[in-house]
Design a protein around this motif. Structure first.
Motif, PDB file in Angstrom:
ATOM      1  N   GLU A  61      19.368  37.128  41.756  1.00 24.87           N
ATOM      2  CA  GLU A  61      18.137  36.562  42.276  1.00 24.87           C
ATOM      3  C   GLU A  61      17.378  35.832  41.175  1.00 24.87           C
ATOM      4  O   GLU A  61      17.163  36.387  40.087  1.00 24.87           O
ATOM      5  CB  GLU A  61      17.249  37.664  42.864  1.00 24.87           C
ATOM      6  N   ASP A  62      16.993  34.595  41.424  1.00 24.85           N
ATOM      7  CA  ASP A  62      16.045  33.869  40.583  1.00 24.85           C
ATOM      8  C   ASP A  62      15.249  32.935  41.489  1.00 24.85           C
ATOM      9  O   ASP A  62      15.274  33.082  42.711  1.00 24.85           O
ATOM     10  CB  ASP A  62      16.747  33.137  39.432  1.00 24.85           C
ATOM     11  N   ASP A  63      14.558  31.958  40.919  1.00 23.70           N
ATOM     12  CA  ASP A  63      13.698  31.101  41.734  1.00 23.70           C
ATOM     13  C   ASP A  63      14.406  29.841  42.214  1.00 23.70           C
ATOM     14  O   ASP A  63      13.762  28.889  42.660  1.00 23.70           O
ATOM     15  CB  ASP A  63      12.437  30.721  40.958  1.00 23.70           C
ATOM     16  N   SER A  64      15.732  29.807  42.151  1.00 22.46           N
ATOM     17  CA  SER A  64      16.469  28.614  42.562  1.00 22.46           C
ATOM     18  C   SER A  64      16.326  28.378  44.064  1.00 22.46           C
ATOM     19  O   SER A  64      16.441  29.296  44.874  1.00 22.46           O
ATOM     20  CB  SER A  64      17.955  28.762  42.219  1.00 22.46           C
ATOM     21  N   GLN A  65      16.059  27.129  44.405  1.00 24.08           N
ATOM     22  CA  GLN A  65      16.008  26.717  45.804  1.00 24.08           C
ATOM     23  C   GLN A  65      17.193  25.832  46.181  1.00 24.08           C
ATOM     24  O   GLN A  65      17.248  25.305  47.282  1.00 24.08           O
ATOM     25  CB  GLN A  65      14.691  25.977  46.074  1.00 24.08           C
ATOM     26  N   THR A  66      18.112  25.673  45.237  1.00 28.25           N
ATOM     27  CA  THR A  66      19.238  24.768  45.460  1.00 28.25           C
ATOM     28  C   THR A  66      20.576  25.468  45.477  1.00 28.25           C
ATOM     29  O   THR A  66      21.564  24.904  45.955  1.00 28.25           O
ATOM     30  CB  THR A  66      19.268  23.678  44.368  1.00 28.25           C
ATOM     31  N   HIS A  67      20.650  26.691  44.910  1.00 33.03           N
ATOM     32  CA  HIS A  67      21.920  27.399  44.781  1.00 33.03           C
ATOM     33  C   HIS A  67      21.780  28.846  45.244  1.00 33.03           C
ATOM     34  O   HIS A  67      20.717  29.463  45.097  1.00 33.03           O
ATOM     35  CB  HIS A  67      22.424  27.391  43.336  1.00 33.03           C
ATOM     36  N   ILE A  68      22.866  29.372  45.770  1.00 30.58           N
ATOM     37  CA  ILE A  68      23.003  30.805  46.028  1.00 30.58           C
ATOM     38  C   ILE A  68      23.812  31.352  44.856  1.00 30.58           C
ATOM     39  O   ILE A  68      24.928  30.883  44.586  1.00 30.58           O
ATOM     40  CB  ILE A  68      23.722  31.064  47.359  1.00 30.58           C
ATOM     41  N   LYS A  69      23.285  32.351  44.155  1.00 30.87           N
ATOM     42  CA  LYS A  69      23.885  32.756  42.889  1.00 30.87           C
ATOM     43  C   LYS A  69      24.436  34.182  42.943  1.00 30.87           C
ATOM     44  O   LYS A  69      23.908  35.041  43.649  1.00 30.87           O
ATOM     45  CB  LYS A  69      22.865  32.624  41.756  1.00 30.87           C
ATOM     46  N   PHE A  70      25.488  34.362  42.143  1.00 31.55           N
ATOM     47  CA  PHE A  70      26.177  35.650  42.069  1.00 31.55           C
ATOM     48  C   PHE A  70      26.487  35.971  40.611  1.00 31.55           C
ATOM     49  O   PHE A  70      26.658  35.068  39.784  1.00 31.55           O
ATOM     50  CB  PHE A  70      27.474  35.615  42.872  1.00 31.55           C
ATOM     51  N   LEU A  71      26.578  37.251  40.316  1.00 30.98           N
ATOM     52  CA  LEU A  71      26.929  37.717  38.980  1.00 30.98           C
ATOM     53  C   LEU A  71      28.306  38.359  39.024  1.00 30.98           C
ATOM     54  O   LEU A  71      28.549  39.272  39.818  1.00 30.98           O
ATOM     55  CB  LEU A  71      25.899  38.728  38.479  1.00 30.98           C
ATOM     56  N   VAL A  72      29.211  37.870  38.172  1.00 25.93           N
ATOM     57  CA  VAL A  72      30.557  38.425  38.079  1.00 25.93           C
ATOM     58  C   VAL A  72      30.878  38.722  36.626  1.00 25.93           C
ATOM     59  O   VAL A  72      30.235  38.210  35.707  1.00 25.93           O
ATOM     60  CB  VAL A  72      31.618  37.453  38.657  1.00 25.93           C
ATOM     61  N   ARG A  73      31.884  39.551  36.414  1.00 23.56           N
ATOM     62  CA  ARG A  73      32.404  39.774  35.059  1.00 23.56           C
ATOM     63  C   ARG A  73      33.340  38.620  34.707  1.00 23.56           C
ATOM     64  O   ARG A  73      33.956  38.005  35.578  1.00 23.56           O
ATOM     65  CB  ARG A  73      33.150  41.101  34.970  1.00 23.56           C
ATOM     66  N   GLY A  74      33.441  38.328  33.413  1.00 27.60           N
ATOM     67  CA  GLY A  74      34.286  37.222  32.995  1.00 27.60           C
ATOM     68  C   GLY A  74      35.696  37.326  33.532  1.00 27.60           C
ATOM     69  O   GLY A  74      36.257  38.430  33.642  1.00 27.60           O
ATOM     70  N   GLY A  75      36.281  36.198  33.871  1.00 30.60           N
ATOM     71  CA  GLY A  75      37.623  36.169  34.435  1.00 30.60           C
ATOM     72  C   GLY A  75      37.828  34.916  35.254  1.00 30.60           C
ATOM     73  O   GLY A  75      37.114  33.919  35.085  1.00 30.60           O
ATOM     74  N   ASN A  76      38.809  34.942  36.150  1.00 29.71           N
ATOM     75  CA  ASN A  76      39.125  33.796  37.006  1.00 29.71           C
ATOM     76  C   ASN A  76      38.627  34.058  38.427  1.00 29.71           C
ATOM     77  O   ASN A  76      38.938  35.094  39.016  1.00 29.71           O
ATOM     78  CB  ASN A  76      40.646  33.562  37.052  1.00 29.71           C
ATOM     79  N   TYR A  77      37.886  33.082  38.952  1.00 31.21           N
ATOM     80  CA  TYR A  77      37.328  33.240  40.294  1.00 31.21           C
ATOM     81  C   TYR A  77      37.382  31.917  41.050  1.00 31.21           C
ATOM     82  O   TYR A  77      37.214  30.837  40.459  1.00 31.21           O
ATOM     83  CB  TYR A  77      35.862  33.697  40.235  1.00 31.21           C
TER      84      TYR A  77
END
Length: 765
Positions: free
Chosen positions: A742-758
């Motif tokens: 969660e942040d104040d972005s109005q343009t993106h839906i954001k996610f937190l992942v651990r480093g790797g390939n996604y």
């Protein structure tokens, strides 16, 4: 914590000055230290057993070439003086691989510039120093060495290079050469060398370890093609490069060959730079002029009686890899990124340079843009040049606290306030730390920057008074609202100082800076926002697009002003290529990607599409339609490289040293793009493909490094990562792969992942 950092700083200092030097600076009694003097040195040493490692500490005023047992060990060693106004850099070279049991011959050629310049602070005396102390070996420069002036080298007749350059145009007369003097089999002898001063003595003073690598030597190569035009052999290079020209000929004695690039004869920035000349001896001979040049074409002017047997060039340059990359479905953007990279690399050597022919000067505003590009385009070894730049501008700080550039410099002392503020603030010192995590250097820089910032005083409106010092230069071009330009740079410096104070644990300073930022922002918007633009009441020109852009990137302009500012960016186009980077960035930050790309492409069109040049220009164009004094490879112009990697493909550090990474692409109307960044944590990759049905974002980041991935909203119905549903119809879905961010972005839906390939995939309505 402060004790640990202080201890580390002491250890760094000892690595430069704590070594037990035994060597002397040496020369010859015949040397009067005239400009463009060349000296030859020899030493024979007997070694019983070769150690695994033998570090030689070598210094010269100004450059040297080193041979051991007939092997070229260093091609152009030494750095232009100096780390500060007094001292001198030295190199460390492991010579063990070139030694043998028994008799060993060391030979060195030293080029003494003997002139001040915008990138060199002359000591006033030619000299060479060599100190190698290791198990069973002690090789030190003293009067056991031999030395003489190499009279084959002298200076070309006029026109002379302009006053900014410390180098001279080299004339080599092969009739005077000491054939084979660097080899073991050389039979003649030189006079004994004279001891001048022990290491650490004047005029070279303290010796500071070279902070950047020795140059990468690409070896002698064939030109792409060569063709004859009357008396001129024209040789084509694959791109604009730093190189030394080579020629092999059959000739009678006394013929003069002149060598210069297209950047000497045609695209020279309206002033003289460097060429080379060679006077032949009789017979077959070969010659490589050791003073580097640059350009796209090499011109050899050949007398009729001379037969050319071969021509080559040796590219040398900063030792890093061109490790970053960018590719998109837009051919123009690809060419822009490639030309930006080539421009960056050809303007890196002893220092960052504004241009490699007219000045070779480390103008600090140019270095801000260059350093930003290097983090996205080059391998981490390039970070050392950014550290060197920042340490030099700080270590040249004047007694009154002011900071000037270019440095090192023997004939310049004027401050450019806007460029200095850019360097010490958010885009300079802080950006270096953000990309490297180098806290020791941050500790070193901070007190001097704080002292400099105290020179700026608040005026009656709550912003800062204009310091009419040095060269008050805001940008090339017209319509400069100078008072506001300086003030926004000041705010960006405050922003950087606030971040640095927090990171270093200086909480009182941080509190003071945030209070100042809050009051400044309020005053700036109260007194200088007209309702449609930022403008100083005393400024009578057209609206300055630079000021508006800096206000956005600094955070002075809130979102309620974006629509008005977009109209300005569509209609007012006054910035030079230097400041256009900030306009491009501001428009991307505002979320106007399509308009941002359109403006940048329009402004950069002439130089990006030019088929001749592999580099970008100082001004918007050249020739009849251009600016006669501009160069065709200017460091400040490639800022678009940074924006394409950082914003279009979305790669950025969220925490210093890439302890947390963002991949938040802003595709605009670009169908697909991909970028790679060689960070201090490892390679980072981001790519996207957007189609009518949705967008696919591929992410690869170093293992275990927290990564925030942003998916553009764009009427998104659902989002999956590696096939797992993680978001649908406005709500996060619990899963084992990605957490909601969660942040104040109005343009993106954001996610937190651990480093790797996604692989993130969105499906639109």
């Amino acid at each position: 914590m402060k004790f640990i950092v202080t201890l580390l700083l002491c250890l760094v200092s000892l690595s430069s000055f704590g070594y037990d030097w035994k060597a002397y600076w040496i020369s010859t009694d015949a040397c009067q230290s005239e400009p463009n003097t060349w000296l030859s040195y020899r030493k024979t040493v007997h070694i019983v057993q070769v150690p695994d490692e033998a570090i030689a500490r070598i210094a010269a005023d100004s450059k040297y070439w080193l041979w051991i047992n007939d092997n070229l060990v260093v091609f152009e060693g030494g750095l232009k003086r100096g780390p500060n106004p007094e001292d001198t850099y030295y190199d460390e070279v492991d010579i063990a691989p070139y030694l043998k049991a028994g008799s060993n011959t060391i030979a060195a050629l030293v080029w003494y510039f003997g002139k001040q310049g915008f990138s060199h602070n002359s000591s006033g005396k030619a000299g060479f120093l060599f100190d190698c102390q290791t198990s069973g070996i002690e090789i030190i420069s003293d009067n056991s060495w031999t030395c003489c002036i190499n009279e084959a080298y002298s200076t070309c007749s006029g026109p002379k290079p302009n006053f900014r350059l410390s180098e001279s145009s080299i004339l080599y007369d092969a009739r005077k050469e000491m054939e084979g003097w660097v080899t073991q089999s050389f039979k003649s002898s030189f006079p004994g060398a004279s001891k001048l001063q022990k290491a650490g003595g004047a005029p070279w003073n303290k010796l500071v370890k070279r902070p950047i690598p020795l140059w990468k030597d690409f070896g002698l190569k064939n030109y792409v093609k060569s063709y004859k035009s009357k008396d001129t052999l024209i040789c084509v290079l694959p791109y604009n490069a730093q190189f030394t020209p080579y020629i092999k000929i059959k000739s009678p004695e006394g013929c003069r060959i002149v060598m210069g690039t297209d950047n000497y004869y045609y695209y020279n920035g309206a002033t003289e730079n460097l060429r080379a000349e060679y006077i032949t001896k009789a017979g077959i001979q070969e010659y490589e002029s050791l003073g580097w040049m640059n350009g796209h074409r090499m011109y050899y002017f050949i007398p009729e009686e001379v037969e050319v047997l071969d021509v080559k060039y040796r590219e040398t340059g900063y030792d890093c890899d061109l490790a970053g990359s960018f590719y998109s479905s837009d051919a123009f953007l690809n060419q822009l990124w490639r030309k930006s990279l080539r421009t960056l690399y050809v303007t890196m050597r002893d220092t960052y340079m504004d241009c490699p022919e007219r000045e070779r000067a480390q103008w600090t505003g140019d270095a801000v843009n260059e350093s930003g590009e290097s983090f996205y385009a080059l391998s981490p070894s390039s970070h050392a040049l950014t550290k060197k730049w920042l340490c030099e501008i700080i270590d040249w700080q004047q007694d009154d606290g002011s900071i000037f550039a270019p440095v090192p410099a023997g004939n310049w002392r004027l401050e450019l306030p806007g460029q200095t503020l850019a360097s010490v603030g958010y885009y300079g010192a802080w950006n270096y730390y953000l990309h490297t995590g180098d806290k020791i250097t941050l500790h070193h820089l901070y007190p001097a920057i704080k002292r400099y910032m105290e020179l700026w005083k608040e005026n009656e409106t709550g912003v800062v008074s204009f310091r009419n010092v040095g060269w008050v230069w805001g940008d090339w071009g017209s319509e400069r609202d100078m008072f506001l330009l300086i003030n926004v740079w000041y705010y960006l410096a405050l922003k950087g100082m606030y971040q640095m104070a927090l990171e270093l644990g200086y909480t009182n300073d941080a509190d003071s800076y945030i209070r100042r930022m809050t009051s400044f922002k309020n005053a700036f918007n109260t007194h200088y926002w007209t309702g449609i633009a930022y403008r100083d009441s005393s400024y009578k020109g057209k609206t300055d697009d630079r000021v508006q852009a800096l206000a956005v990137v600094a955070g002075l302009a809130d979102k309620d002003k974006y629509e008005a500012l977009l109209n300005i960016f569509k209609t007012e186009k006054h910035s030079s290529p230097y400041m256009e980077k900030y306009v491009f960035e501001a428009m991307m930050m505002m979320g106007y990607e399509v308009e941002a790309l359109a403006r940048h492409k329009e402004r950069m069109k002439y130089m990006v599409e030019d088929p001749y040049f592999s580099t970008l220009f100082e001004h918007w164009n050249i020739g009849i339609e251009g600016y006669a004094a501009g160069t065709v490879n200017h460091a400040w112009t490639g800022g678009g490289l940074t924006i394409l990697s950082q914003y279009l493909c979305g790669i950025a550090p969220l925490k210093p040293g890439y302890e947390q990474i963002a991949i938040v692409p802003q595709p605009g109307n670009i169908r697909q793009a991909k970028a790679e960044v060689a960070s201090v944590k490892g390679m980072i990759k981001s790519s996207f493909v957007q189609e009518e049905k949705g967008i696919t974002i591929d992410v690869k980041t170093p293992a275990d490094i927290p990564t925030v991935v942003g998916v553009p909203i764009n009427n998104t119905k659902e989002i999956r990562v590696n096939g797992t549903l993680i978001w649908k119809q406005g709500a996060y879905r619990i899963n084992r792969v990605a957490l909601a961010y969660e942040d104040d972005s109005q343009t993106h839906i954001k996610f937190l992942v651990r480093g790797g390939n996604y692989m993130f995939q969105s499906i639109n309505h």
